[in-house]
Design a protein around this motif. Structure first.
Motif, PDB file in Angstrom:
ATOM      1  N   UNK A  71      59.895  32.876  29.687  1.00 15.39           N
ATOM      2  CA  UNK A  71      60.773  33.154  28.553  1.00 15.39           C
ATOM      3  C   UNK A  71      59.970  32.983  27.279  1.00 15.39           C
ATOM      4  N   UNK A  72      59.903  34.050  26.507  1.00 19.07           N
ATOM      5  CA  UNK A  72      59.152  34.075  25.262  1.00 19.07           C
ATOM      6  C   UNK A  72      60.122  33.914  24.098  1.00 19.07           C
ATOM      7  N   UNK A  73      59.791  33.018  23.175  1.00 15.81           N
ATOM      8  CA  UNK A  73      60.589  32.818  21.970  1.00 15.81           C
ATOM      9  C   UNK A  73      59.716  33.217  20.782  1.00 15.81           C
ATOM     10  N   UNK A  74      60.087  34.311  20.122  1.00 13.19           N
ATOM     11  CA  UNK A  74      59.276  34.843  19.025  1.00 13.19           C
ATOM     12  C   UNK A  74      60.042  34.751  17.713  1.00 13.19           C
ATOM     13  N   UNK A  75      59.339  34.529  16.600  1.00 10.58           N
ATOM     14  CA  UNK A  75      60.001  34.495  15.294  1.00 10.58           C
ATOM     15  C   UNK A  75      60.719  35.801  14.994  1.00 10.58           C
ATOM     16  N   UNK A  76      61.884  35.686  14.383  1.00  8.44           N
ATOM     17  CA  UNK A  76      62.675  36.838  13.957  1.00  8.44           C
ATOM     18  C   UNK A  76      63.334  36.437  12.639  1.00  8.44           C
ATOM     19  N   UNK A  77      62.562  36.498  11.550  1.00  4.31           N
ATOM     20  CA  UNK A  77      63.051  35.989  10.271  1.00  4.31           C
ATOM     21  C   UNK A  77      63.179  34.479  10.350  1.00  4.31           C
ATOM     22  N   UNK A  78      64.358  33.927  10.006  1.00  5.39           N
ATOM     23  CA  UNK A  78      64.595  32.489  10.085  1.00  5.39           C
ATOM     24  C   UNK A  78      65.112  32.090  11.460  1.00  5.39           C
ATOM     25  N   UNK A  79      65.295  33.052  12.362  1.00  5.72           N
ATOM     26  CA  UNK A  79      65.793  32.785  13.697  1.00  5.72           C
ATOM     27  C   UNK A  79      64.708  33.141  14.720  1.00  5.72           C
ATOM     28  N   UNK A  80      65.108  33.374  15.958  1.00  8.70           N
ATOM     29  CA  UNK A  80      64.177  33.711  17.017  1.00  8.70           C
ATOM     30  C   UNK A  80      64.772  34.777  17.919  1.00  8.70           C
ATOM     31  N   UNK A  81      63.909  35.422  18.682  1.00 10.90           N
ATOM     32  CA  UNK A  81      64.337  36.342  19.721  1.00 10.90           C
ATOM     33  C   UNK A  81      63.734  35.855  21.029  1.00 10.90           C
ATOM     34  N   UNK A  82      64.587  35.668  22.033  1.00 16.35           N
ATOM     35  CA  UNK A  82      64.124  35.272  23.366  1.00 16.35           C
ATOM     36  C   UNK A  82      64.072  36.510  24.242  1.00 16.35           C
ATOM     37  N   UNK A  83      62.981  36.653  24.972  1.00 16.46           N
ATOM     38  CA  UNK A  83      62.812  37.746  25.925  1.00 16.46           C
ATOM     39  C   UNK A  83      62.398  37.131  27.254  1.00 16.46           C
ATOM     40  N   UNK A  84      63.012  37.605  28.322  1.00 15.78           N
ATOM     41  CA  UNK A  84      62.699  37.067  29.634  1.00 15.78           C
ATOM     42  C   UNK A  84      61.900  38.082  30.447  1.00 15.78           C
ATOM     43  N   UNK A  85      60.896  37.569  31.158  1.00 13.32           N
ATOM     44  CA  UNK A  85      60.066  38.359  32.071  1.00 13.32           C
ATOM     45  C   UNK A  85      60.170  37.675  33.432  1.00 13.32           C
ATOM     46  N   UNK A  86      60.361  38.444  34.502  1.00  9.66           N
ATOM     47  CA  UNK A  86      60.551  37.865  35.827  1.00  9.66           C
ATOM     48  C   UNK A  86      59.505  38.417  36.785  1.00  9.66           C
ATOM     49  N   UNK A  87      58.974  37.526  37.636  1.00 12.66           N
ATOM     50  CA  UNK A  87      58.071  37.947  38.703  1.00 12.66           C
ATOM     51  C   UNK A  87      58.549  37.363  40.024  1.00 12.66           C
ATOM     52  N   UNK A  88      58.396  38.131  41.059  1.00 13.26           N
ATOM     53  CA  UNK A  88      58.706  37.652  42.407  1.00 13.26           C
ATOM     54  C   UNK A  88      57.424  37.476  43.228  1.00 13.26           C
ATOM     55  N   UNK A  89      56.329  38.105  42.773  1.00  9.90           N
ATOM     56  CA  UNK A  89      55.073  38.017  43.529  1.00  9.90           C
ATOM     57  C   UNK A  89      53.985  37.236  42.784  1.00  9.90           C
ATOM     58  N   UNK A  90      54.247  36.827  41.549  1.00 10.48           N
ATOM     59  CA  UNK A  90      53.270  36.076  40.775  1.00 10.48           C
ATOM     60  C   UNK A  90      52.209  36.936  40.111  1.00 10.48           C
ATOM     61  N   UNK A  91      52.235  38.239  40.355  1.00  8.24           N
ATOM     62  CA  UNK A  91      51.220  39.124  39.789  1.00  8.24           C
ATOM     63  C   UNK A  91      51.811  40.131  38.817  1.00  8.24           C
ATOM     64  N   UNK A  92      53.008  40.619  39.087  1.00  2.00           N
ATOM     65  CA  UNK A  92      53.631  41.647  38.271  1.00  2.00           C
ATOM     66  C   UNK A  92      54.894  41.091  37.633  1.00  2.00           C
ATOM     67  N   UNK A  93      54.973  41.177  36.303  1.00  2.00           N
ATOM     68  CA  UNK A  93      56.146  40.712  35.578  1.00  2.00           C
ATOM     69  C   UNK A  93      56.939  41.910  35.085  1.00  2.00           C
ATOM     70  N   UNK A  94      58.253  41.890  35.302  1.00  3.90           N
ATOM     71  CA  UNK A  94      59.131  42.918  34.768  1.00  3.90           C
ATOM     72  C   UNK A  94      59.857  42.370  33.556  1.00  3.90           C
TER      73      UNK A  94
END
Length: 152
Positions: free
Chosen positions: A24-47
């Protein structure tokens, strides 16, 4: 690796999601943040999954990323709500009540998708940066985080 003091880099936290791993990435978005989730089932490829704006979480480390939630989800917290992140990278907001606003820190851990504990800290200072006091309180929930009550 960004240089020390660099304010534009996202924070990334990892949690186990059943048989998957969520980044889960938390990136600045003005005075707030945007969370984006990336999921992997094999440890090599993230969707890349869902992204959500977090108006109550300032940019910086994932202060509110708390714990697993049942067998296939994790919880991200903000001051007024929980965000359930599922193994298929979707966000579902869960409104919560019972935890007062104005906490300096909020850490939540769930045993399953119903029972959880929240540890809160509030620091107040009478005169600027002096005369400060800190109050730590523990709350519990039995309904998935919708209602919290002070622990006995």
């Amino acid at each position: 690796m960004p240089p020390l003091g660099y304010q534009g880099a996202p924070s990334i936290s990892l949690l186990q999601l059943g048989s998957a791993l969520a980044a889960i990435s938390l990136a600045p978005n003005g005075a707030a943040s945007t969370a984006t989730v990336y999921v992997t089932r094999d440890g090599a490829t993230f969707g890349k999954g869902a992204s959500v704006g977090l108006p109550n979480i300032a940019p910086g480390p994932l202060n509110g990323l708390a714990s697993t939630y049942g067998s296939d989800a994790v919880i991200v917290t903000s001051a007024a709500q929980l965000l359930k992140v599922t193994a298929d990278a979707q966000f579902q907001p869960l409104v919560m009540s019972g935890i007062p606003s104005g906490m300096n820190s909020l850490g939540i851990q769930f045993r399953d998708d119903a029972r959880g504990i929240a540890n809160t800290t509030r620091t107040t200072c009478a005169e600027g940066k002096t005369g400060c006091s800190t109050l730590s309180t523990r709350y519990t929930t039995a309904d998935g985080g919708a209602h919290w009550t002070p622990a006995p």
